[in-house]
Design a protein around this motif. Structure first.
Motif, PDB file in Angstrom:
ATOM      1  N   VAL A  62       0.832  -1.201   0.000  1.00  0.00           N
ATOM      2  CA  VAL A  62       0.000   0.000   0.000  1.00  0.00           C
ATOM      3  C   VAL A  62       0.866   1.250   0.000  1.00  0.00           C
ATOM      4  O   VAL A  62       2.058   1.203   0.295  1.00  0.00           O
ATOM      5  CB  VAL A  62      -0.942   0.026   1.231  1.00  0.00           C
ATOM      6  N   ILE A  63       0.222   2.361  -0.344  1.00  0.00           N
ATOM      7  CA  ILE A  63       0.852   3.668  -0.233  1.00  0.00           C
ATOM      8  C   ILE A  63      -0.071   4.548   0.602  1.00  0.00           C
ATOM      9  O   ILE A  63      -1.287   4.567   0.392  1.00  0.00           O
ATOM     10  CB  ILE A  63       1.127   4.290  -1.622  1.00  0.00           C
ATOM     11  N   THR A  64       0.503   5.254   1.582  1.00  0.00           N
ATOM     12  CA  THR A  64      -0.299   6.100   2.454  1.00  0.00           C
ATOM     13  C   THR A  64      -0.449   7.483   1.839  1.00  0.00           C
ATOM     14  O   THR A  64       0.227   7.821   0.865  1.00  0.00           O
ATOM     15  CB  THR A  64       0.353   6.235   3.844  1.00  0.00           C
ATOM     16  N   ALA A  65      -1.305   8.284   2.440  1.00  0.00           N
ATOM     17  CA  ALA A  65      -1.515   9.646   1.955  1.00  0.00           C
ATOM     18  C   ALA A  65      -0.251  10.485   2.117  1.00  0.00           C
ATOM     19  O   ALA A  65      -0.049  11.453   1.387  1.00  0.00           O
ATOM     20  CB  ALA A  65      -2.676  10.298   2.694  1.00  0.00           C
ATOM     21  N   GLY A  66       0.621  10.102   3.027  1.00  0.00           N
ATOM     22  CA  GLY A  66       1.876  10.810   3.226  1.00  0.00           C
ATOM     23  C   GLY A  66       2.965  10.370   2.268  1.00  0.00           C
ATOM     24  O   GLY A  66       4.067  10.907   2.284  1.00  0.00           O
ATOM     25  N   GLY A  67       2.688   9.363   1.432  1.00  0.00           N
ATOM     26  CA  GLY A  67       3.656   8.913   0.445  1.00  0.00           C
ATOM     27  C   GLY A  67       4.520   7.756   0.896  1.00  0.00           C
ATOM     28  O   GLY A  67       5.497   7.415   0.240  1.00  0.00           O
ATOM     29  N   ALA A  73       1.299  -5.518   7.553  1.00  0.00           N
ATOM     30  CA  ALA A  73       1.705  -6.608   8.430  1.00  0.00           C
ATOM     31  C   ALA A  73       0.527  -7.112   9.245  1.00  0.00           C
ATOM     32  O   ALA A  73       0.415  -8.315   9.499  1.00  0.00           O
ATOM     33  CB  ALA A  73       2.820  -6.156   9.365  1.00  0.00           C
ATOM     34  N   LYS A  74      -0.344  -6.179   9.657  1.00  0.00           N
ATOM     35  CA  LYS A  74      -1.464  -6.569  10.508  1.00  0.00           C
ATOM     36  C   LYS A  74      -2.565  -5.524  10.402  1.00  0.00           C
ATOM     37  O   LYS A  74      -2.297  -4.326  10.387  1.00  0.00           O
ATOM     38  CB  LYS A  74      -0.990  -6.675  11.960  1.00  0.00           C
ATOM     39  N   VAL A  75      -3.794  -5.987  10.310  1.00  0.00           N
ATOM     40  CA  VAL A  75      -4.956  -5.098  10.338  1.00  0.00           C
ATOM     41  C   VAL A  75      -5.557  -5.213  11.726  1.00  0.00           C
ATOM     42  O   VAL A  75      -6.024  -6.273  12.126  1.00  0.00           O
ATOM     43  CB  VAL A  75      -5.990  -5.481   9.258  1.00  0.00           C
ATOM     44  N   LYS A  76      -5.510  -4.106  12.488  1.00  0.00           N
ATOM     45  CA  LYS A  76      -5.990  -4.096  13.862  1.00  0.00           C
ATOM     46  C   LYS A  76      -7.450  -3.645  13.922  1.00  0.00           C
ATOM     47  O   LYS A  76      -7.994  -3.092  12.966  1.00  0.00           O
ATOM     48  CB  LYS A  76      -5.159  -3.133  14.701  1.00  0.00           C
ATOM     49  N   GLU A  77      -8.042  -3.856  15.078  1.00  0.00           N
ATOM     50  CA  GLU A  77      -9.390  -3.348  15.337  1.00  0.00           C
ATOM     51  C   GLU A  77      -9.312  -1.833  15.520  1.00  0.00           C
ATOM     52  O   GLU A  77      -8.291  -1.300  15.900  1.00  0.00           O
ATOM     53  CB  GLU A  77      -9.964  -3.989  16.603  1.00  0.00           C
ATOM     54  N   GLN A  82      -0.931  -1.920  10.727  1.00  0.00           N
ATOM     55  CA  GLN A  82       0.522  -1.909  10.899  1.00  0.00           C
ATOM     56  C   GLN A  82       1.159  -2.194   9.546  1.00  0.00           C
ATOM     57  O   GLN A  82       0.778  -3.141   8.863  1.00  0.00           O
ATOM     58  CB  GLN A  82       0.973  -2.955  11.906  1.00  0.00           C
ATOM     59  N   ILE A  83       2.131  -1.344   9.173  1.00  0.00           N
ATOM     60  CA  ILE A  83       2.771  -1.444   7.871  1.00  0.00           C
ATOM     61  C   ILE A  83       4.276  -1.599   8.061  1.00  0.00           C
ATOM     62  O   ILE A  83       4.892  -0.835   8.810  1.00  0.00           O
ATOM     63  CB  ILE A  83       2.475  -0.193   7.018  1.00  0.00           C
ATOM     64  N   ASN A  88      12.665  -4.656   9.916  1.00  0.00           N
ATOM     65  CA  ASN A  88      12.540  -4.349  11.346  1.00  0.00           C
ATOM     66  C   ASN A  88      12.003  -2.947  11.620  1.00  0.00           C
ATOM     67  O   ASN A  88      12.270  -2.376  12.670  1.00  0.00           O
ATOM     68  CB  ASN A  88      13.869  -4.546  12.076  1.00  0.00           C
ATOM     69  N   VAL A  89      11.293  -2.361  10.669  1.00  0.00           N
ATOM     70  CA  VAL A  89      10.660  -1.056  10.869  1.00  0.00           C
ATOM     71  C   VAL A  89       9.182  -1.205  10.547  1.00  0.00           C
ATOM     72  O   VAL A  89       8.795  -1.464   9.421  1.00  0.00           O
ATOM     73  CB  VAL A  89      11.287   0.034   9.968  1.00  0.00           C
ATOM     74  N   ARG A  90       8.369  -1.055  11.583  1.00  0.00           N
ATOM     75  CA  ARG A  90       6.928  -1.212  11.440  1.00  0.00           C
ATOM     76  C   ARG A  90       6.250   0.027  12.010  1.00  0.00           C
ATOM     77  O   ARG A  90       6.556   0.460  13.112  1.00  0.00           O
ATOM     78  CB  ARG A  90       6.474  -2.460  12.193  1.00  0.00           C
ATOM     79  N   ILE A  91       5.325   0.603  11.236  1.00  0.00           N
ATOM     80  CA  ILE A  91       4.579   1.770  11.702  1.00  0.00           C
ATOM     81  C   ILE A  91       3.093   1.428  11.762  1.00  0.00           C
ATOM     82  O   ILE A  91       2.631   0.519  11.083  1.00  0.00           O
ATOM     83  CB  ILE A  91       4.808   3.000  10.798  1.00  0.00           C
ATOM     84  N   THR A  92       2.386   2.169  12.591  1.00  0.00           N
ATOM     85  CA  THR A  92       0.936   2.015  12.689  1.00  0.00           C
ATOM     86  C   THR A  92       0.298   3.273  12.120  1.00  0.00           C
ATOM     87  O   THR A  92       0.649   4.383  12.502  1.00  0.00           O
ATOM     88  CB  THR A  92       0.507   1.829  14.157  1.00  0.00           C
ATOM     89  N   VAL A  93      -0.623   3.078  11.174  1.00  0.00           N
ATOM     90  CA  VAL A  93      -1.329   4.204  10.564  1.00  0.00           C
ATOM     91  C   VAL A  93      -2.829   3.972  10.670  1.00  0.00           C
ATOM     92  O   VAL A  93      -3.285   2.849  10.863  1.00  0.00           O
ATOM     93  CB  VAL A  93      -0.943   4.397   9.073  1.00  0.00           C
TER      94      VAL A  93
END
Length: 124
Positions: A62-67, A73-77, A82-83, A88-93
Motif C-alpha cells: 500500500v501507499i499512504t496519503a503521506g507517500g 503486516a497486521k490489520v488491527k481493530e 501496521q505497515i 525491522n521497521v513497522r509503523i501504525t497508521v
C-alpha cells in the motif's frame, strides 16, 4: 395637482404559474448539472475508496496519503493498520489514510483451494 395617482394593474391567475416555472427552471437546471457533474461522481469515487480500504488484508502493498510505501503486516481493530516499511521497521497508521493499494495478495482460502486443484491436475 402635479402628481397623478398610479394604480397597479391586476395580475391574471393563469400567467402566475408560467412565471413561477420560468423563475425556478434555471435553478433546477443548475442543480441537475451540479448533481451529474460533481456530486454523483464524487460520491461514487468515495464509495470505491471505502471498498478498497475495507478490503485491505495482510500482505497487500500500500501507499499512504503521506507517500509512505509498505506492506501490510497486521490489520488491527479500530481502523488501525501496521505497515512494514523496511526491515525491522513497522509503523501504525489509521486505515483511512491509505491512499492506494499497489498490489493485492490472494486470500488464504482461495490460495489453498488453487493449490489443491493444481495437485489434482498433476496427479491425473
Amino acid at each position: 395637482m402635479l402628481i397623478s395617482t398610479a394604480y397597479a394593474q391586476a395580475a391574471g391567475g393563469a400567467g402566475a404559474t408560467g412565471d413561477l416555472l420560468q423563475t425556478f427552471l434555471p435553478l433546477i437546471l443548475i442543480f441537475a448539472v451540479f448533481y451529474f457533474l460533481i456530486i454523483r461522481p464524487q460520491s461514487k469515487k468515495m464509495k470505491q475508496q471505502r471498498a478498497m480500504i475495507d478490503a485491505i488484508r495482510r500482505g497487500d502493498k500500500v501507499i499512504t496519503a503521506g507517500g509512505i510505501i509498505g506492506t501490510v503486516a497486521k490489520v488491527k481493530e479500530g481502523g488501525e493498520v501496521q505497515i512494514d516499511i523496511a526491515e525491522n521497521v513497522r509503523i501504525t497508521v489509521i486505515q483511512s489514510t491509505i491512499a492506494n493499494v499497489l498490489s493485492r495478495t490472494e486470500p488464504a482460502d482461495k490460495a489453498s483451494n488453487d493449490s489443491k486443484k493444481d495437485d489434482k491436475k498433476t496427479s491425473e
